[in-house]
Structures are given as structure tokens and as C-alpha cells.
Design an enzyme around this catalytic site. Sequence first.
Site, PDB file in Angstrom:
ATOM      1  N   GLU A 102     -16.455   6.188   3.921  1.00 52.07           N
ATOM      2  CA  GLU A 102     -15.780   5.861   5.165  1.00 52.07           C
ATOM      3  C   GLU A 102     -15.566   6.954   5.844  1.00 52.07           C
ATOM      4  O   GLU A 102     -16.336   7.816   5.756  1.00 52.07           O
ATOM      5  CB  GLU A 102     -13.775   5.100   5.121  1.00 52.07           C
ATOM      6  CG  GLU A 102     -13.639   6.032   4.241  1.00 52.07           C
ATOM      7  CD  GLU A 102     -11.832   5.570   4.390  1.00 52.07           C
ATOM      8  OE1 GLU A 102     -11.243   4.294   5.463  1.00 52.07           O
ATOM      9  OE2 GLU A 102     -11.507   5.544   3.467  1.00 52.07           O
ATOM     10  N   LYS A 129      -2.905   6.547   1.621  1.00 51.18           N
ATOM     11  CA  LYS A 129      -2.746   7.186   3.220  1.00 51.18           C
ATOM     12  C   LYS A 129      -1.432   8.264   2.785  1.00 51.18           C
ATOM     13  O   LYS A 129      -0.422   8.194   2.857  1.00 51.18           O
ATOM     14  CB  LYS A 129      -2.018   5.836   3.681  1.00 51.18           C
ATOM     15  CG  LYS A 129      -2.661   5.624   5.364  1.00 51.18           C
ATOM     16  CD  LYS A 129      -2.959   4.536   5.805  1.00 51.18           C
ATOM     17  CE  LYS A 129      -2.678   4.247   7.490  1.00 51.18           C
ATOM     18  NZ  LYS A 129      -4.221   4.583   7.700  1.00 51.18           N
ATOM     19  N   ARG A 137       1.028  -1.225  -0.280  1.00 47.12           N
ATOM     20  CA  ARG A 137       0.041  -0.054   0.322  1.00 47.12           C
ATOM     21  C   ARG A 137       1.412   1.166   0.254  1.00 47.12           C
ATOM     22  O   ARG A 137       0.739   2.062  -0.494  1.00 47.12           O
ATOM     23  CB  ARG A 137      -1.379  -0.351   0.926  1.00 47.12           C
ATOM     24  CG  ARG A 137      -2.123   1.098   1.351  1.00 47.12           C
ATOM     25  CD  ARG A 137      -3.001   0.692   2.545  1.00 47.12           C
ATOM     26  NE  ARG A 137      -2.330   1.064   3.384  1.00 47.12           N
ATOM     27  CZ  ARG A 137      -3.644   1.297   4.521  1.00 47.12           C
ATOM     28  NH1 ARG A 137      -4.586  -0.021   5.051  1.00 47.12           N
ATOM     29  NH2 ARG A 137      -2.830   0.741   6.234  1.00 47.12           N
TER      30      ARG A 137
HETATM   31  C1  LIG Z   1      -5.126   3.861   8.174  1.00 47.27           C
HETATM   32  C2  LIG Z   1      -6.833   3.688   7.021  1.00 47.27           C
HETATM   33  C3  LIG Z   1      -7.996   3.084   7.456  1.00 47.27           C
HETATM   34  C4  LIG Z   1      -7.614   1.532   8.039  1.00 47.27           C
HETATM   35  O1  LIG Z   1      -6.784   1.086   7.372  1.00 47.27           O
HETATM   36  P1  LIG Z   1      -5.814  -0.060   8.258  1.00 47.27           P
HETATM   37  O2  LIG Z   1      -5.175  -0.640   7.079  1.00 47.27           O
HETATM   38  O3  LIG Z   1      -6.357  -1.973   8.597  1.00 47.27           O
HETATM   39  O4  LIG Z   1      -4.670   0.158   9.304  1.00 47.27           O
HETATM   40  C5  LIG Z   1      -8.996   2.591   6.723  1.00 47.27           C
HETATM   41  N1  LIG Z   1      -9.280   4.428   6.628  1.00 47.27           N
HETATM   42  C6  LIG Z   1      -7.955   5.487   6.411  1.00 47.27           C
HETATM   43  C7  LIG Z   1      -9.152   6.606   5.859  1.00 47.27           C
HETATM   44  C8  LIG Z   1      -7.072   4.934   7.168  1.00 47.27           C
HETATM   45  O5  LIG Z   1      -5.911   5.956   6.287  1.00 47.27           O
END
Ligand SMILES: *Cc1c(COP(=O)(O)O)cnc(C)c1O
Length: 341
Positions: A220, A184, A82
Site C-alpha cells: 500500500e 494504526k 480497529r
Molecule cells: C488510516 C490508513 C489507511 C486508510 O484507512 P481508512 O480507514 O480508510 O481511513 C490506509 N493505510 C494506512 C497505512 C493507514 O494508516
Amino acid sequence: MEKKNIDWSKLGFAYTKTDYRWQSTWDNGEWSEGGLLEDPEFHLLESACVFHYSQSCFEGLKAYTTEDGRIVTFRPDQNGLRMIDSAKRLEIPPFPLEKFLQSIDEVVRANAAWVPPYGTGASLYIRPVLFGSGPQIGVAPAPSYTYRVFVMPVGSYFKEGPKPIRICVSDYDRAAPHGTGAIKAGLNYAMSLFPTQEAHRNGYAENMYLDPQTRTYVEETGGANILFVDADNNLIVPKSQSILPSVTRRSLVYVGQHYLGLNVIERQVRLDEVKNFKECCLCGTAAVLAPVGLIHTHEGDIALPSGMDQMGEICGKLRQTLTDIQACKIEAPEGWIRTIC
Ligand SMILES: *Cc1c(COP(=O)(O)O)cnc(C)c1O
């Protein structure tokens, strides 16, 4: 190895300076060998690209102690992959997966004294960060980059067991349809700080963001994906190009399908059908799975049938099964658990 003298049960989620961090830098077209450092600070120019144009991305994962005393990480390859996707979208030279895994192994091993013992509910949070550290005043990618990973012990997200939370539909947007929602990047968080504080001031734990184009579909929250259970016990997974691909969510979907025999439906989810659902939860590395009891919308509150006292049945099973897999109490799918020492 002597553990640090810490009351593991009292830990929250906050920065603690541990003994070692791991760093590699990109200069003249390649990543340096990289290795452990003791200095927790960066020494950067005022013109470093990251300060001006936010050329930066990060990851979050955990190391923890299993019942049989091993220190392990959970699917670190998924975080490494990722981070490569995030880097590409930000014109950052991707940090190679093999080096990413090596950096995590080495920094956790070096800080083994900080890894909470089994049974405390606490874990070692691992934060890799990758950013444009070279000088850049004209708008362009930086000439050089820094990858660093540091760690800190953190407490169990729910001290008294998972309690349903209240969230609200935000009037602000998180990620544009062809924007950066699926990576991210720190920039996705900068603009969420104001709406998140506003949600907190209004008594809600998190914001639920809708698709910015039509404000019809569920996306989300600021830092966690959303899952639903419908009246027929199907696991409903909101689908959109601008949702961050959560490792926890993808793992829960696999657990639902292969361990619990659930029917998983990944599709666009309209806000106006959420009132028909039985359960709702948020998922991410920090909490694994947090049950949602109530969703505030402009059309009134949606009280999930699972209520405000306990987690819904399916969410409870999903959470228990995934945490048992992580603790190595039940067999994990191939490649999910990486033993560090
Ligand atoms: C990091 C993150 C998540 C959760 O991801 P994981 O890999 O399960 O920790 C969900 N939404 C956003 C916007 C994120 O930055």
C-alpha cells in the site's frame, strides 16, 4: 445552533483548535468515566512512555452534514474495533467500543458549530488517539494511559475534482511481514516521513510500498490502501498481512460487489502485472478515493490507460456510489451511517 464564521470552501487539511475534546484515562486497571474538556493541551511527564517507546495508536474518521440536515459519522464502529486491535498489539489496555462510540458522539455534538454545512465538500475530521502517558524508562508498557479524541473542520481533499496523481515504488519498506503494518500505530508513520518527503522532492504524491521480504508484491502507500481494475473490469484488491485494513477500502469492496455488480478478487498482486491493469486508485478516509495516473518503477514508468486527466470509469463509479451513500443520497447498508444529531 449558530455555525462558526468560517469560509468552509477555503479549508485545507490542518489542525484547528475547536471548543471541546473528550478524554478518559486508564489508571489502576480501569478506564475513567471520561468526558469533555476545553484545554487542548496535555500535561505529561518527561518520562511518559509515548515519548520514548512510541506506545501509541490513533484513528481517523469524519462527521459531516447530510442533505436533510443531520450530523452523521460513517462506520465509527469499524474505527473503534480497529483501535482495539491496535491497542492489543501495543500492550495498551483496549478502549471499549461502547465508550469509543460515546466519545465520538459527545465530542461531535459539543462541537456541532464546527461541522461544515451540507454541500461545502468540507467535513469535521475526528482524531482519536490512545497512548502510554505514564512514566516509563525501563522498556515496558506504561503504567497508565490516555485516550483523547479531538476534532477539526477540514476541506474537500480535491478542490477542483479528483485529479490523477503520480506515485513511485519506494526503495524503503513500510511494514515487516510479522510486524505492525496492520495496526494504526504512530510508529508506522514515523519511519515513513523520510521516504515520503523524498518522494515529494522527486515529484511524486505518494510512495507505493512492496512486500519487504521479496519486493515482488504490491502492499500500500504510507497512508492509503491501493486498488486496481484489471482488463476484465474485475476489482483487484492486494492481499497481505501487513496492509492496514482501511475502512474505506472495505467499504468500496462492498459497494463494488453489492451496488455495482463487480467481481472482486482479493489476492497477492505482483508489481510486474500492474502494467496490464486499466485503473489504479488509492483509498482512505481523507480523500475517499484518489485516482493514480502513473506509477514510477525501476523498470520504467507505468502509465495507467485511464490517463492523467480524469479518473478511470470503474474508480469513478466506486467513488460516486460511496460518496452518495455517505451523503445519504442512496440507501446505505445496515449500520453504516450513525446519526449524532
Ligand atoms: C488510516 C490508513 C489507511 C486508510 O484507512 P481508512 O480507514 O480508510 O481511513 C490506509 N493505510 C494506512 C497505512 C493507514 O494508516
